[in-house]
Design a protein around this motif. Structure first.
Motif, PDB file in Angstrom:
ATOM      1  N   TYR A  86     -11.206  -1.823 -12.696  1.00  0.00           N
ATOM      2  CA  TYR A  86     -11.844  -3.126 -12.481  1.00  0.00           C
ATOM      3  C   TYR A  86     -13.223  -3.063 -13.128  1.00  0.00           C
ATOM      4  CZ  TYR A  86      -8.157  -4.085  -9.075  1.00  0.00           C
ATOM      5  OH  TYR A  86      -6.934  -4.300  -8.471  1.00  0.00           O
ATOM      6  N   PHE A  94      -0.194  -0.211  -4.169  1.00  0.00           N
ATOM      7  CA  PHE A  94      -1.527   0.222  -4.563  1.00  0.00           C
ATOM      8  C   PHE A  94      -1.816   1.618  -4.005  1.00  0.00           C
ATOM      9  CE2 PHE A  94      -2.824  -4.447  -4.753  1.00  0.00           C
ATOM     10  CZ  PHE A  94      -2.941  -4.463  -6.134  1.00  0.00           C
ATOM     11  N   ALA A 118      -8.063   1.869  -9.424  1.00  0.00           N
ATOM     12  CA  ALA A 118      -6.930   1.809  -8.508  1.00  0.00           C
ATOM     13  C   ALA A 118      -5.682   2.155  -9.300  1.00  0.00           C
ATOM     14  CB  ALA A 118      -6.791   0.426  -7.882  1.00  0.00           C
ATOM     15  N   GLY A 141      -6.464  -7.679  -6.579  1.00  0.00           N
ATOM     16  CA  GLY A 141      -6.294  -6.469  -5.799  1.00  0.00           C
ATOM     17  C   GLY A 141      -7.535  -5.646  -5.538  1.00  0.00           C
ATOM     18  N   ASN A 156      -7.854  -2.796  -2.614  1.00  0.00           N
ATOM     19  CA  ASN A 156      -7.984  -1.398  -3.015  1.00  0.00           C
ATOM     20  C   ASN A 156      -9.244  -0.757  -2.469  1.00  0.00           C
ATOM     21  OD1 ASN A 156      -5.744  -0.416  -4.802  1.00  0.00           O
ATOM     22  ND2 ASN A 156      -6.187  -2.360  -5.811  1.00  0.00           N
ATOM     23  N   LEU A 159      -8.320   0.174   1.035  1.00  0.00           N
ATOM     24  CA  LEU A 159      -7.398   1.306   0.998  1.00  0.00           C
ATOM     25  C   LEU A 159      -8.128   2.603   0.670  1.00  0.00           C
ATOM     26  CD1 LEU A 159      -4.418   2.246   1.069  1.00  0.00           C
ATOM     27  CD2 LEU A 159      -4.293   1.696  -1.362  1.00  0.00           C
ATOM     28  N   ALA A 160      -9.003   2.559  -0.332  1.00  0.00           N
ATOM     29  CA  ALA A 160      -9.736   3.758  -0.722  1.00  0.00           C
ATOM     30  C   ALA A 160     -10.626   4.251   0.408  1.00  0.00           C
ATOM     31  CB  ALA A 160     -10.572   3.478  -1.969  1.00  0.00           C
ATOM     32  N   PRO A 213      -5.310   4.535  -4.082  1.00  0.00           N
ATOM     33  CA  PRO A 213      -6.654   4.835  -4.581  1.00  0.00           C
ATOM     34  C   PRO A 213      -6.624   5.982  -5.585  1.00  0.00           C
ATOM     35  CG  PRO A 213      -6.393   5.696  -2.377  1.00  0.00           C
ATOM     36  CD  PRO A 213      -5.146   4.916  -2.680  1.00  0.00           C
ATOM     37  N   PHE A 236       0.828  -1.198   0.000  1.00  0.00           N
ATOM     38  CA  PHE A 236       0.000   0.000   0.000  1.00  0.00           C
ATOM     39  C   PHE A 236       0.865   1.251   0.000  1.00  0.00           C
ATOM     40  CE2 PHE A 236      -2.888  -2.929   2.495  1.00  0.00           C
ATOM     41  CZ  PHE A 236      -3.790  -3.126   1.461  1.00  0.00           C
ATOM     42  N   ARG A 258      -1.213   1.869  -9.344  1.00  0.00           N
ATOM     43  CA  ARG A 258      -0.030   1.199  -8.810  1.00  0.00           C
ATOM     44  C   ARG A 258       1.157   2.130  -9.011  1.00  0.00           C
ATOM     45  NH1 ARG A 258      -0.735  -4.456 -11.969  1.00  0.00           N
ATOM     46  NH2 ARG A 258      -1.130  -2.946 -13.636  1.00  0.00           N
ATOM     47  N   GLU A 272      -6.217 -10.828   0.275  1.00  0.00           N
ATOM     48  CA  GLU A 272      -7.458 -10.520  -0.423  1.00  0.00           C
ATOM     49  C   GLU A 272      -8.395 -11.722  -0.445  1.00  0.00           C
ATOM     50  OE1 GLU A 272      -8.585  -8.135  -4.302  1.00  0.00           O
ATOM     51  OE2 GLU A 272      -7.373  -9.882  -4.813  1.00  0.00           O
TER      52      GLU A 272
END
Length: 439
Positions: A394, A422, A404, A131, A135, A138-139, A424, A55, A406, A201
């Motif tokens: 996605y 990763f 997302a 992912g 993600n 994370l977002a 957001p 992250f 990277r 995940e």
């Protein structure tokens, strides 16, 4: 008028990406997202210890125009793939397992883009993109700590009901194969899943399905058993397989039981070999960037232009064009047609003759380099670094569910870069910037 005066002003998103090194991530909130249930206690600590660069501590900004352009390219790809001529050509060069069609579309397609002056450039498509759940966590963690900024910097997608969207997606896949009864048993299949980098995940998805009343098992494909017209795992008949295998066409001995069940329409497999053959074979990038091929396909002019503007020119590497491509190699990126995860992919300016001979002997494509944009990150106070970035959409049935990014350094994406991983994606409207405004 001078070239400087004619140059377009950087968008607000570009200014933020290159000028704002703030660390937005609240690690406590991320832990709360990852460990929302007692069964997941310790997951955030385990990730921090074993996956320290999973992250990034910041976010990536894109413009609303870039988001619209990416959606437009995705829609054009979807319309091209839907044409009978595309499907016939794609299936002719794929193994027999790709001809199997039972109705499921395939979950979690990943459309990967580089952002540049010419607009977003589609560099590849994956049909088992990993992912998404990480993600989402994370977002949410970064959205929560930046709540006061949301009127100006709204998240790329609504995040609160994403799990329900994903559950509905898997149930759609189940129903698409003609099942009227509820989905009750599901298996997430990957080679040695506990050893995989994105194993956390799988645990998040397992808890999601079980909260919804769907039993979920994690297993290696070799653990599956084909018996009595059903697919079995640990004594449990499996309704649906969430397929994370990189054995895309189920050709390995370990995938035999899964292939038998798929052939017999005894399990819903998503994504499946047909999806990979239609979308993810990297030889298709040459089709998507070939004006003559697209015209012969019968794709409308508007869609052809959209693809030609959004897909870097790509060619198959053959002995016949090897000398030409070697001479042009500094402008090209070389990828194996059936590769994944940036394995055995090379920038042309880094190639040796030995590797080049392997490329010519193998099945590779040569893609015009679409340079990634950059994001400045703060590694420590007073120490800033500019990392490359790509953006992944996605997608399910042509609709973007989640963006997302990277962040990385080096030739290809990786999770070994300090400050990277990763990140957001936030969509930024670009209001007129007041004179003297400070970022």
């Amino acid at each position: 008028m001078s070239d400087l005066a004619a140059a377009p002003s950087p968008s607000l998103a570009e200014q933020l990406n290159l000028g704002c090194a703030c660390q937005f991530l609240d690690r406590t909130k991320l832990q709360q997202q990852l460990e929302a249930e007692p069964a997941l206690a310790g997951l955030a600590t385990e990730i921090a210890g074993t996956r320290p660069h999973l992250f990034a501590a910041t976010m990536v900004f894109i413009t609303s125009a870039q988001r619209q352009q990416m959606q437009a390219v995705i829609a054009a790809v979807e319309q091209a793939v839907a044409l009978p001529a595309w499907q016939q050509a794609a299936l002719r060069q794929a193994p027999a397992s790709a001809a199997i069609e039972h109705g499921a579309s395939g979950v979690f397609f990943g459309y990967d883009f580089h952002l540049g002056p010419a607009g977003p450039q589609l560099i590849e498509i994956n049909t088992n993109a990993g992912g998404a759940y990480l993600n989402l966590a994370l977002a949410r963690a970064q959205t929560a700590c930046c709540a006061g900024m949301q009127p100006l910097y709204p998240p790329a997608t609504a995040l609160q009901d994403m799990e329900q969207q994903w559950l509905a997606m898997f149930r759609q896949e189940w129903q698409a194969q003609g099942h009227g009864r509820p989905l009750t048993t599901l298996a997430i299949i990957y080679e040695s899943p506990q050893q995989q980098y994105l194993y956390p995940e799988f645990l998040l998805f397992q808890r999601l399905f079980e909260r919804a009343g769907i039993r979920c098992l994690l297993a290696d494909p070799a653990q599956l058993i084909w018996r009595d017209g059903r697919l079995w795992l640990d004594g449990q008949a499996i309704d649906l397989v969430y397929n994370r295998l990189t054995d895309f066409y189920l050709t390995q001995p370990a995938s035999r039981a899964l292939l038998q069940a798929h052939r017999a329409n005894a399990v819903v497999l998503t994504p499946h070999p047909r999806a990979h053959a239609l979308y993810a074979d990297k030889r298709h990038l040459a089709w998507l960037s070939d004006p003559q091929w697209l015209a012969a396909l019968g794709l409308p002019s508007e869609l052809r232009q959209r693809l030609l503007a959004g897909v870097p020119a790509t060619r198959l590497v053959t002995p016949a064009n090897a000398n030409e491509l070697w001479a042009q190699r500094r402008q090209l990126f070389f990828k194996p047609a059936s590769g994944f995860g940036s394995r055995a992919a090379y920038r042309g300016d880094k190639l040796t003759r030995r590797v080049w001979d392997e490329i010519v002997a193998g099945e590779y494509v040569a893609q015009r380099i679409a340079l990634p944009s950059e994001r400045v990150v703060a590694l420590e106070p007073g120490n800033r670094s500019e990392l490359k970035l790509d953006v992944r959409a996605y997608v399910y049935r042509g609709r973007i569910q989640l963006f997302a990014a990277r962040l990385y350094s080096g030739q290809t994406t990786n999770f070994r870069t300090a400050g990277g991983g990763f990140a957001p994606v936030f969509v930024v409207s670009d209001p007129a910037k007041p004179a003297g405004a400070h970022l």
